[in-house]
Design a protein around this motif. Structure first.
Motif, short mmCIF file in Angstrom:
data_model
loop_
_atom_site.label_atom_id
_atom_site.label_comp_id
_atom_site.label_asym_id
_atom_site.label_seq_id
_atom_site.Cartn_x
_atom_site.Cartn_y
_atom_site.Cartn_z
N ILE A 263 3.31 -2.93 -4.19
CA ILE A 263 1.64 -1.71 -3.94
C ILE A 263 1.42 -1.51 -2.26
O ILE A 263 0.55 -1.64 -2.16
CB ILE A 263 0.25 -2.50 -5.10
CG1 ILE A 263 0.67 -2.79 -6.10
CG2 ILE A 263 0.22 -0.98 -4.94
CD1 ILE A 263 -0.21 -2.60 -7.20
N PRO A 264 2.56 -1.19 -1.87
CA PRO A 264 2.32 -0.72 -0.59
C PRO A 264 1.33 0.17 -0.49
O PRO A 264 1.33 1.29 -0.79
CB PRO A 264 3.49 0.00 0.53
CG PRO A 264 4.50 -0.01 -1.10
CD PRO A 264 3.96 0.05 -2.90
N GLY A 265 0.60 -0.28 0.95
CA GLY A 265 -1.00 0.58 1.15
C GLY A 265 -2.07 0.10 -0.31
O GLY A 265 -2.58 1.45 0.01
N ASP A 266 -1.89 -0.47 -1.04
CA ASP A 266 -3.01 -0.72 -2.12
C ASP A 266 -4.11 -0.48 -1.52
O ASP A 266 -5.32 0.04 -1.95
CB ASP A 266 -3.17 -1.73 -2.79
CG ASP A 266 -3.08 -2.69 -2.02
OD1 ASP A 266 -2.55 -2.93 -1.09
OD2 ASP A 266 -3.00 -4.19 -2.77
N ALA A 267 -5.02 -1.71 -0.23
CA ALA A 267 -6.02 -1.28 0.31
C ALA A 267 -5.85 -0.41 1.98
O ALA A 267 -6.65 -0.43 2.44
CB ALA A 267 -6.04 -2.51 0.71
N GLY A 268 -4.73 0.59 1.60
CA GLY A 268 -4.74 1.60 2.99
C GLY A 268 -3.81 0.76 4.42
O GLY A 268 -2.41 0.38 3.21
N THR A 269 -4.01 1.50 5.13
CA THR A 269 -2.58 1.29 6.20
C THR A 269 -2.44 -0.27 6.16
O THR A 269 -3.50 -0.38 6.17
CB THR A 269 -2.20 2.20 7.17
OG1 THR A 269 -3.26 2.08 7.83
CG2 THR A 269 -2.31 3.60 6.49
#
Length: 182
Positions: free
Chosen positions: A128-134
């Motif tokens: 999950i790339p970017g799950d918590a933002g960049t």
């Protein structure tokens, strides 16, 4: 102040004790043993809920990958489950790993990212790339349909791809130590 219900309990107590004591007889020697009830019998046949991870500790999985990279000693963390661990490296970012016995990869929220199906070793996984933002990424490995390992990275500077590379490295190093689920 004594309420009516408490007064009734106190009034019924002598009657209950008299009945309970009169149920025992000294005429027949031996030990009284309770007869199993239906609920007792059914509880013995059902299997208790077990933790697929048993004695495996998240910090034992995280430390071998992060210490050689200069991260602080890992510390127990309980955000996602009771079996989590996190560490940070000053000026770089933080990483965590969780062993989640009660939720599989299907129950994992993508947050701000998108779940991408993948494999870690021979196991199903999601990235999950970017799950918590960049500058963030989580890689989750299916241990059973209802249990998972998650490895998450949050960088101070960098890209989602760089965060995913570290999360994949941590997950790949931990995968062989995970139990084989059913």
């Amino acid at each position: 102040m004594i309420t009516k219900s408490r007064l009734l309990v106190f009034a019924a107590l002598p009657i209950t004790l008299t009945f309970a004591l009169s149920s025992c007889s000294s005429e027949k020697p031996g030990n009284a043993t309770p007869v199993p009830t239906q609920s007792d019998a059914s509880s013995k046949t059902s299997s208790p809920s077990t933790n697929v991870f048993e004695d495996l500790k998240a910090c034992d999985l995280l430390e071998p990958t992060t210490t050689p990279k200069g991260f602080d000693p890992p510390v127990v963390e309980t955000y996602e489950s009771d079996n989590g661990c996190a560490t940070r490296k000053q000026g770089f970012g933080s990483v965590s790993i969780y062993l989640v016995p009660e939720a599989g990869i299907d129950q994992l929220s993508a947050g701000q990212g998108t779940k991408i199906p993948t494999k870690v070793g021979s196991r199903d996984a999601v990235e999950i790339p970017g799950d918590a933002g960049t500058q963030a990424c989580t890689v989750a490995i299916a241990v059973t349909p209802s249990a998972r390992l998650t490895a998450s990275t949050s960088l101070n500077k960098g890209t989602n791809e760089e965060a995913c590379a570290l999360s994949r490295e941590i997950a790949t190093a931990a995968e062989p130590k995970l139990p084989r689920g059913s």
